[in-house]
Design a protein around this motif. Structure first.
Motif, short mmCIF file in Angstrom:
data_model
loop_
_atom_site.label_atom_id
_atom_site.label_comp_id
_atom_site.label_asym_id
_atom_site.label_seq_id
_atom_site.Cartn_x
_atom_site.Cartn_y
_atom_site.Cartn_z
N LEU A 58 -31.00 -8.42 14.06
CA LEU A 58 -30.27 -10.20 13.61
C LEU A 58 -32.06 -10.84 14.32
CD1 LEU A 58 -29.00 -12.90 14.64
CD2 LEU A 58 -28.37 -11.70 16.32
N ALA A 59 -32.63 -9.96 15.32
CA ALA A 59 -33.50 -10.41 15.55
C ALA A 59 -34.98 -9.82 14.80
CB ALA A 59 -34.22 -8.91 16.42
N LYS A 62 -34.34 -13.26 12.39
CA LYS A 62 -34.92 -14.28 13.44
C LYS A 62 -36.29 -14.26 13.62
CE LYS A 62 -33.09 -16.72 15.83
NZ LYS A 62 -32.76 -18.63 15.09
N THR A 65 -37.61 -14.64 9.24
CA THR A 65 -37.30 -15.81 8.25
C THR A 65 -36.98 -17.12 9.18
OG1 THR A 65 -34.28 -15.25 9.09
CG2 THR A 65 -36.10 -13.96 7.33
N GLU A 66 -36.58 -18.17 8.60
CA GLU A 66 -36.99 -19.29 9.02
C GLU A 66 -35.21 -20.04 9.14
OE1 GLU A 66 -38.87 -21.84 10.58
OE2 GLU A 66 -40.12 -19.69 10.56
N TRP A 67 -34.06 -18.77 8.60
CA TRP A 67 -32.69 -19.12 8.31
C TRP A 67 -32.68 -19.43 9.08
CZ3 TRP A 67 -32.53 -13.22 5.68
CH2 TRP A 67 -32.92 -13.81 3.98
N LEU A 69 -29.18 -20.23 12.10
CA LEU A 69 -28.51 -18.63 13.02
C LEU A 69 -27.35 -17.95 12.36
CD1 LEU A 69 -28.62 -17.30 15.69
CD2 LEU A 69 -27.19 -19.12 17.29
N ASP A 72 -28.91 -16.05 9.89
CA ASP A 72 -29.07 -14.05 10.87
C ASP A 72 -27.81 -13.51 11.15
OD1 ASP A 72 -32.06 -15.17 9.83
OD2 ASP A 72 -31.70 -15.98 11.71
N THR A 122 -23.23 -19.08 18.02
CA THR A 122 -23.92 -19.99 17.04
C THR A 122 -23.54 -21.36 18.43
OG1 THR A 122 -23.48 -20.49 15.52
CG2 THR A 122 -24.03 -22.20 15.99
N ASN A 125 -25.36 -20.62 21.40
CA ASN A 125 -27.01 -20.78 21.32
C ASN A 125 -26.52 -22.85 21.65
OD1 ASN A 125 -28.68 -20.92 19.56
ND2 ASN A 125 -29.55 -19.64 20.84
N PHE A 131 -29.67 -16.17 21.86
CA PHE A 131 -28.99 -15.55 20.93
C PHE A 131 -28.84 -14.43 21.07
CE2 PHE A 131 -32.63 -15.09 19.06
CZ PHE A 131 -32.82 -13.64 18.03
N ARG A 135 -25.06 -13.59 21.22
CA ARG A 135 -24.33 -12.55 20.73
C ARG A 135 -23.47 -11.66 21.10
NH1 ARG A 135 -21.66 -9.84 18.07
NH2 ARG A 135 -21.85 -8.35 15.98
#
Length: 162
Positions: A58-59, A62, A65-67, A69, A72, A122, A125, A131, A135
């Motif tokens: 996940l880290a 993040k 990428t620009e995906w 949350l 991810d 989500t 966050n 995040f 999580r």
């Protein structure tokens, strides 16, 4: 008697021996804590390990990428749960049952957990919780449900037939 086959227990695999070493101390707990089984301890240890893998993925996602949350979280979660299935099957629950049915059951639990984890992470966050903390909060919510499902449904011990 000669010529009469005897039933023997197959030797433990390396993974099963590792699981025993990992959880053997649970049988020495005080009486008030005997409800904590070696399988629960193993599940918790393996869950913590695979959760660390989940958080690392996940880290990385993040950071690199620009995906969104939710994407991810889903990718990290699915990778970690695949590893968790293999480790719990071989190391903790020591299952020798056919993989197909177990994998379908574990997938059902994982999909429910994934939906819940993604939504809660989500949402937290969105409320301003960082995040990683969001999580962890979601993981705490699903941990017990996942153990119960794995122990009593996915890796259920079948009664020995005579």
């Amino acid at each position: 008697m000669e010529g009469v086959p005897t039933q023997t227990t197959p030797p433990q695999t390396r993974a099963e021996r590792f699981g025993d070493a990992l959880t053997s101390w649970a049988t020495k707990l005080p009486k008030s804590l005997r409800f904590i089984t070696p399988e629960f301890v193993g599940f918790a240890v393996l869950g913590t390990f695979t959760f660390a893998i989940d958080m690392a993925i996940l880290a990385a996602l993040k950071a690199w990428t620009e995906w969104p949350l939710p994407v991810d979280v889903a990718i990290g979660y699915l990778c970690a749960f695949g590893l968790n299935y293999v480790l719990n099957r071989t190391v903790n629950f020591k299952s020798h049952a056919p993989v197909g049915g177990q994998m379908l059951k574990f997938t059902a639990i994982t999909l429910g957990d994934l939906a819940f984890t993604t939504i809660v992470t989500t949402w937290l966050n969105w409320l301003g919780v960082p995040f990683p903390i969001a999580r962890v909060g979601a993981a705490c919510c699903v941990g017990l449900f996942t153990y119960v499902g794995a122990r009593f449904w996915v890796f259920r011990k079948e009664p020995v037939q005579d």
